[in-house]
Every structure is written in structure tokens, then in C-alpha cells.
Scaffold this active site. Structure first.
Site, PDB file in Angstrom:
ATOM      1  N   HIS A 275      81.949  34.148  50.380  1.00 13.26           N
ATOM      2  CA  HIS A 275      80.557  33.686  50.466  1.00 13.26           C
ATOM      3  C   HIS A 275      80.586  32.181  50.199  1.00 13.26           C
ATOM      4  O   HIS A 275      81.448  31.708  49.449  1.00 13.26           O
ATOM      5  CB  HIS A 275      79.774  34.415  49.368  1.00 13.26           C
ATOM      6  CG  HIS A 275      78.306  34.166  49.348  1.00 13.26           C
ATOM      7  ND1 HIS A 275      77.762  33.030  48.810  1.00 13.26           N
ATOM      8  CD2 HIS A 275      77.264  34.914  49.777  1.00 13.26           C
ATOM      9  CE1 HIS A 275      76.438  33.096  48.913  1.00 13.26           C
ATOM     10  NE2 HIS A 275      76.111  34.219  49.490  1.00 13.26           N
TER      11      HIS A 275
ATOM     12  N   ASP B 209      84.875  36.549  42.142  1.00 10.67           N
ATOM     13  CA  ASP B 209      83.461  36.619  42.507  1.00 10.67           C
ATOM     14  C   ASP B 209      83.091  38.099  42.581  1.00 10.67           C
ATOM     15  O   ASP B 209      83.426  38.784  43.553  1.00 10.67           O
ATOM     16  CB  ASP B 209      83.252  35.921  43.855  1.00 10.67           C
ATOM     17  CG  ASP B 209      81.819  36.052  44.364  1.00 10.67           C
ATOM     18  OD1 ASP B 209      81.019  36.754  43.708  1.00 10.67           O
ATOM     19  OD2 ASP B 209      81.513  35.464  45.411  1.00 10.67           O
TER      20      ASP B 209
ATOM     21  N   GLN C 253      79.376  41.337  44.501  1.00 13.44           N
ATOM     22  CA  GLN C 253      79.176  42.553  45.296  1.00 13.44           C
ATOM     23  C   GLN C 253      79.943  43.737  44.734  1.00 13.44           C
ATOM     24  O   GLN C 253      79.918  44.814  45.317  1.00 13.44           O
ATOM     25  CB  GLN C 253      79.599  42.302  46.762  1.00 13.44           C
ATOM     26  CG  GLN C 253      78.790  41.227  47.469  1.00 13.44           C
ATOM     27  CD  GLN C 253      77.345  41.637  47.724  1.00 13.44           C
ATOM     28  OE1 GLN C 253      77.000  42.816  47.697  1.00 13.44           O
ATOM     29  NE2 GLN C 253      76.482  40.654  47.969  1.00 13.44           N
TER      30      GLN C 253
ATOM     31  N   LYS D 230      71.286  41.137  41.793  1.00 12.09           N
ATOM     32  CA  LYS D 230      71.884  42.103  42.722  1.00 12.09           C
ATOM     33  C   LYS D 230      72.219  43.411  42.015  1.00 12.09           C
ATOM     34  O   LYS D 230      72.765  44.330  42.613  1.00 12.09           O
ATOM     35  CB  LYS D 230      73.158  41.516  43.338  1.00 12.09           C
ATOM     36  CG  LYS D 230      72.906  40.319  44.255  1.00 12.09           C
ATOM     37  CD  LYS D 230      74.186  39.881  44.918  1.00 12.09           C
ATOM     38  CE  LYS D 230      74.157  38.444  45.376  1.00 12.09           C
ATOM     39  NZ  LYS D 230      73.598  38.275  46.719  1.00 12.09           N
TER      40      LYS D 230
ATOM     41  N   CYS E  50      75.670  33.730  54.748  1.00 15.60           N
ATOM     42  CA  CYS E  50      76.284  32.708  53.891  1.00 15.60           C
ATOM     43  C   CYS E  50      77.804  32.810  53.920  1.00 15.60           C
ATOM     44  O   CYS E  50      78.475  32.609  52.894  1.00 15.60           O
ATOM     45  CB  CYS E  50      75.786  32.797  52.452  1.00 15.60           C
ATOM     46  SG  CYS E  50      74.039  32.486  52.297  1.00 15.60           S
TER      47      CYS E  50
HETATM   48  C1  LIG Z   1      79.872  37.637  47.413  1.00 22.16           C
HETATM   49  C2  LIG Z   1      78.782  36.760  46.892  1.00 22.16           C
HETATM   50  N1  LIG Z   1      79.090  35.717  46.123  1.00 22.16           N
HETATM   51  C3  LIG Z   1      78.158  34.909  45.606  1.00 22.16           C
HETATM   52  C4  LIG Z   1      76.826  35.094  45.859  1.00 22.16           C
HETATM   53  C5  LIG Z   1      75.835  34.142  45.271  1.00 22.16           C
HETATM   54  O1  LIG Z   1      74.977  34.784  44.391  1.00 22.16           O
HETATM   55  P1  LIG Z   1      73.669  34.019  43.871  1.00 22.16           P
HETATM   56  O2  LIG Z   1      72.970  33.528  45.092  1.00 22.16           O
HETATM   57  O3  LIG Z   1      72.916  35.059  43.136  1.00 22.16           O
HETATM   58  O4  LIG Z   1      74.135  32.916  42.998  1.00 22.16           O
HETATM   59  C6  LIG Z   1      76.446  36.163  46.673  1.00 22.16           C
HETATM   60  C7  LIG Z   1      75.018  36.374  46.982  1.00 22.16           C
HETATM   61  O5  LIG Z   1      74.563  36.364  48.095  1.00 22.16           O
HETATM   62  C8  LIG Z   1      77.451  37.012  47.204  1.00 22.16           C
HETATM   63  O6  LIG Z   1      77.129  38.038  47.985  1.00 22.16           O
END
Ligand SMILES: Cc1ncc(COP(=O)(O)O)c(C=O)c1O
Lengths: 417, 145
Positions: free
Chosen positions: A131, A208, A211, A234, A374
Site C-alpha cells: 500500500h 504493515d 489487513q 479497520k 492506493c
Molecule cells: C495494507 C495497508 N497499509 C496501510 C494502510 C493505511 O492505513 P491508514 O490509512 O488507516 O493509515 C492501509 C489502509 O488502506 C492498508 O490497507
């Protein structure tokens, strides 16, 4: 093990499911990968904090300040237990994005000689699945420090290619930052070999877990990783709160990202000494009500049982994969078998752009995500302009998958493909 | 169905058979526009000489709305004076920000009025505007060159 829950019963806890959607349809919410819905237990916990305990934590000598601090630190304990982490290792941030930036900026601000200092010739390893939140902070850190950024590739199904693990993670590698589960494809990355190799060359592993942590049990000690980030929103929790977890021996050596109130041990007009973790990384009055709401969300998940959550999602994914394989002119993007794969179904429909797919699905109350999610570099790699993504959570059931499939058929009819 | 106000037949026709979707090489300005939220991308060439839009050609990827809208825009602009063309762009921008309260002036916008329904779908307005904004940008650059 706890008895399996019923999604229909769970939906009663979520006020949003009584909303009437476009076309008079019920809400079929298949966008939990972007953000989950919130049960009233979470909403009540936040409200209760404001109504009963609201005061700035760790300041003031009055009853409310005491209660607020107890509630806030209690929330930290809930999160620490959830991750099998130590209390002082759990830092509240505003989001996973902030957590990852906090680590990257901290490394970038480190004095030369520290084990976290990066210099030309050093290497940061990511993957093509990242992401933007776990790519851009590292890409930019690499630029600022003259460090080399390299990445794991993926195969045609979106699995990580680990065949060149030993060349990618080499003696120059300082950081391996990798997603636990792809937000686009659902691929779950087996971490064992990556972590072993990283540690053998003295690199730290940043996971990270955006998910993964909401969907299956995470044990930071068993994973043997060094840092982890995820977002409350999430995981049934509120927006505006996330977690940065790190090994305490590392956190206490690291430079803070944000400076200001609460994060100091002593201050003069010219100098400041940092407090130990977690305070070191929690400058300013934190998102207290959100942290309390986050803990309520985690308690909600604990009550369901994370193993049940994982099993429920796995079964639902199996059901959806099977249904999707029978659809004509619909292509699944990502792993087609249900091994090392989370509850995310990304797909394309021949002749219909994802944005248009999403629009037709919306007409049937089916909420999905469309576009590049993203993860633009991943889309380019797959040669796609975007996908339509359905992601499942505890409140979804087979009827939701059926509604999704029906609306896909409607989209094909509407666009005559 | 609400969807029909978005996807008029004219739009689906332009989507399946886009006009001027082949880049011409004799341009006076070329621009590349992206919609970062959904990944739509277009490259658009204009040839504006002696204050007249001689040609508009484009290529790109995107949803039915952005593709149809660019097709419609390109067709409208060719042969117009630069002043007229920019007025048409403004008229279309007004229509898009009307939140469904305007039907659009067919004499000015021709097939463009079929996009009026887009203004009720906030997430799609940027799709509809992509080609028009690219044209405006190209026209301004061309007059500077
Ligand atoms: C795999 C992953 N990493 C990071 C993020 C970023 O999360 P946040 O926007 O809550 O900071 C997301 C959210 O879309 C994600 O799906």
C-alpha cells in the site's frame, strides 16, 4: 474455543445496517478493507469516555484526570494483550500511516553511528504488494539518506516471489518493510524466512498489519518481528487512532518523530531529554476517546474469538471464490486457491471499467472499492487500470456474496457485455 | 432507475465509439492529465492556430464517463474559436457543479448535456471533467507557445 458467531446476530450491533441504500436496498457492505463499520459497543465506549471521564491524560491532579489516565492506559493494555506485546511497547498514533512514518522519520533523524542510521550503500527492502502507506515513507527515506530501495516481486497470481530472498536481503540491508496481507489481492505473506534472513544480516522487520491484525490472531513474539503498524478503524474501531508496536529495546534507542508535550523527561530552553517509550512517541494530548473506543473494538473481537473471525472469513472467501470462478467474463485478480489468502476478492469484468462496476453495484446497495486501492505500482505491475474489490468481515455472510454476484450480473447486463 | 440518469444512451455510445481518440502529431500543445483518486489518465493534443481550434485528439484509459466526456468535448471544440471553446468549457463546468439543478444548454453543449446527471454523483464529477480540464490546460499552453 468459543462457539462460532452468527453474522446476522452481529449486524444487530451495528446501527449502520439499518440504513436504506440507493434503490431502496439494504446495505451490503463489502468495503471493510478500506474501513470497517462500528458496533454500538465502540460508539458507546467513546461517548461514555466523554460523558464520564474526559480530561487530559497524565496531567492534572483531579479525579477526571485520574480516570481518563486509567481508561487510556487500560486501552493500551487491551492492545498489548491482543498483540502478545509488552505494555511499554504499544504506542497510540493517529493511524498506521502515522506509525510507519514515525519509524521512517525516526530512522532518518538518527545520529550517525546508531544502529538505525542509514547511509549511502545501505538498503531498504519492500515489496510490490505495498500500500502507498508502506511504500512512500521508505521510498522518500531512501531518497533523503541516499539509501537503495529494492523490492520483492510478485508472480502472476500475486504471491510474493521469495526465490531471490538471499540476494534481496543482503549484508547492506537495514530495514525490511513488508505488508502482512495485501489490501488489493488478499495475499498473505509467509514471514518466517524473511524474518530469519533479515535478522541474520542485522536488519529490522517492519510489518504493515493493517489487513491482518483485524482478521486473524497476531503474536508479535511468535512472528519475531521488530515493528508493527495497524489502524483502529479497520478493526471495528474509531478513526483517528492506530498502533505502533516496536521492541522496547529499539524504541528506547530511537529518536522521536513528533516532539512536544508529554514526550519528555526534562526540558530547558536549549535542551530536551526524551521520556522512555511509549511516552517518547506520544507527543501532545493523545486521541483518548478514540483509544478507548479502539480497545472496545478489540474486546468485541476477543469476545467473538479471533480464531472464529479467521475461520468465518476463510469459509466466506471459499464460498465467494467458488461463485466467482463460475462467472463468465469475470477475472479474479490474486490467488485463486484459499491458502495463505485473506478475505479479499479483487476482480475485473471484461468491457466494464471498475469505476462503472462500482456505480452499478452501488445501485443494488453493494458497497465495494474500485480503482488502484492506493497500490498504484502493483496495478502497473499487473497491467491493470484498477480492480473492483470486495472485502469481508465479521458481519458479512453468504447472502452478501450472493448479492455481490447478482449485482455483477446486473452490471454485465446494463453495459451489455 | 437512478443509474439511467448517469448512463444515458449517448454516453454509452461515445464510450463504445469514442471520437478523436487517436493522437495527431501536428499539435501546438500536448498535456497529460491524471485523476489520482481513480487512476484515469489521458494525453490530449490540440492544434490551435490563428485563434481557431484546428484539431483536438486524445488517448487514454478511464471509465465510461471520462471516456465519453472527453469524446464529446473533443468533438465540440474542433472548429471553434479559442474564446468560444473556453466559454463552452466554463458552461460545462457550471453544469457539473450544479448538483443536479441544471439541465445544460443544448445549443452550447450539444451531446454534453447528456452528462448533466453526473452532477448528482459527486464521485463522478472529476471523471466527467478530466477531458475538459485537459483541453483548457492545453489551450492555455498553446496560446503561450
Ligand atoms: C495494507 C495497508 N497499509 C496501510 C494502510 C493505511 O492505513 P491508514 O490509512 O488507516 O493509515 C492501509 C489502509 O488502506 C492498508 O490497507
Amino acid at each position: 474455543m468459543k462457539p462460532m458467531f452468527s453474522p446476522a446476530e452481529i449486524r444487530k450491533d451495528f446501527p449502520i445496517f439499518s440504513k436504506v441504500m440507493r434503490g431502496g436496498n439494504r446495505l451490503v457492505y463489502l468495503d471493510s478493507g478500506a474501513t470497517s463499520q462500528k458496533p454500538f459497543q465502540v460508539l458507546d465506549a467513546e461517548r461514555n469516555f466523554y460523558e464520564q471521564n474526559n480530561a487530559a491524560v497524565h496531567r492534572g491532579a483531579h479525579l477526571l484526570a485520574e480516570e481518563a489516565s486509567i481508561a487510556y492506559e487500560g486501552a493500551r493494555q487491551v492492545l498489548a494483550d491482543f498483540l502478545n506485546a509488552e505494555l511499554d511497547e504499544v504506542i497510540f498514533t493517529k493511524s498506521a500511516t502515522e506509525s510507519i512514518n514515525a519509524i521512517a522519520y525516526s530512522f532518518g533523524n538518527t545520529a550517525p553511528g546508531s544502529r538505525f542510521a542509514l547511509k549511502p550503500g545501505d538498503r531498504i527492502v519492500v515489496s510490490e504488494l505495498e500500500h502507498h502507506a508502506n511504500l512512500i515513507p521508505w521510498q522518500q527515506l531512501a531518497k533523503r539518506t541516499g539509501t537503495e530501495l529494492v523490492w520483492f516481486s510478485i508472480d502472476a497470481e500475486g504471491r510474493l516471489d521469495q526465490s531471490n530472498l538471499n540476494e534481496l536481503i543482503n549484508a547492506s540491508t537495514k530495514v525490511v518493510a513488508i505488508t502482512h496481507q495485501s489490501n488489493v489481492l488478499g495475499t498473505i505473506i509467509p514471514l518466517d524466512e524473511i524474518v530469519k534472513r533479515a535478522h541474520s544480516v542485522g536488519a529490522v522487520v517492519v510489518l504493515d498489519a493493517c489487513q491482518s491484525a483485524p482478521h486473524f490472531a497476531i503474536d508479535v513474539k511468535a512472528l519475531d518481528i521488530d515493528f508493527l503498524a495497524f489502524s483502529g478503524h479497520k478493526a471495528l474501531g474509531p478513526t483517528g487512532v492506530g498502533i505502533l508496536w516496536g521492541r522496547s529495546e529499539y524504541l528506547n534507542e530511537m529518536e522521536p518523530f513528533l516532539t512536544g508535550g508529554s514526550m519528555i523527561e526534562s526540558v530547558t530552553m536549549t535542551e530536551a531529554k526524551w521520556a522512555p517509550s511509549p511516552k517518547r512517541f506520544e507527543a501532545g494530548v493523545p486521541n483518548m476517546a478514540q483509544a478507548v473506543g479502539f480497545a472496545a473494538a478489540i474486546s468485541y473481537l476477543n469476545n467473538l474469538g479471533m480464531d472464529n473471525v479467521a475461520k468465518h472469513e476463510k469459509d466466506l472467501t471459499a464460498y465467494a471464490l467458488n461463485k466467482f470462478k463460475q462467472l463468465d467474463k469475470v477475472k479474479l485478480i490474486g490467488p485463486k486457491d484459499n491458502v495463505d489468502r485473506g478475505s479479499v476478492i479483487s476482480f475485473t469484468i471484461e468491457g466494464i471499467h471498475p469505476h462503472d462496476v462500482g456505480q452499478v453495484l452501488d445501485q443494488y446497495g453493494v458497497a465495494v472499492r474500485t480503482g488502484h486501492h492506493c497500490a498504484w505500482p502493483l496495478m502497473r505491475k499487473l497491467g491493470l487500470v484498477g480492480t473492483t474489490r470486495a472485502s469481508f468481515y465479521v458481519y458479512n455472510d453468504e447472502a452478501d456474496v450472493d448479492a455481490l454476484v447478482d449485482s455483477v450480473l446486473q452490471a454485465q447486463k446494463y453495459f451489455k457485455v | 432507475m437512478e443509474l439511467d440518469s448517469l448512463y444515458q444512451e449517448v454516453i454509452l455510445d461515445h464510450y463504445k465509439h469514442p471520437l478523436n481518440k487517436k493522437l495527431q502529431s501536428d499539435f501546438t500543445a500536448q498535456v497529460h492529465h491524471v485523476n489520482p483518486s481513480c487512476g484515469d489518465e489521458i494525453t490530449l493534443n490540440v492544434n490551435i492556430s490563428a485563434g481557431i481550434v484546428k484539431s483536438v485528439s486524445w488517448d487514454g484509459v478511464g471509465c465510461s464517463i471520462s471516456q465519453a466526456s472527453t469524446s464529446i468535448a473533443s468533438d465540440l471544440m474542433i472548429g471553434k474559436s479559442l474564446d468560444e471553446a473556453l466559454k463552452i468549457v466554463d458552461s460545462f463546468s457550471d453544469l457539473m457543479s450544479s448538483k443536479g439543478t441544471m439541465v445544460g444548454n443544448e445549443e452550447i453543449l450539444e451531446d454534453g448535456v447528456a452528462l448533466a446527471g453526473v452532477s448528482k454523483f459527486p464521485a463522478r464529477i472529476k471523471c466527467a471533467l478530466l477531458g475538459w480540464m485537459a483541453f483548457k490546460d492545453a489551450a492555455i499552453q498553446s496560446s503561450k507557445n
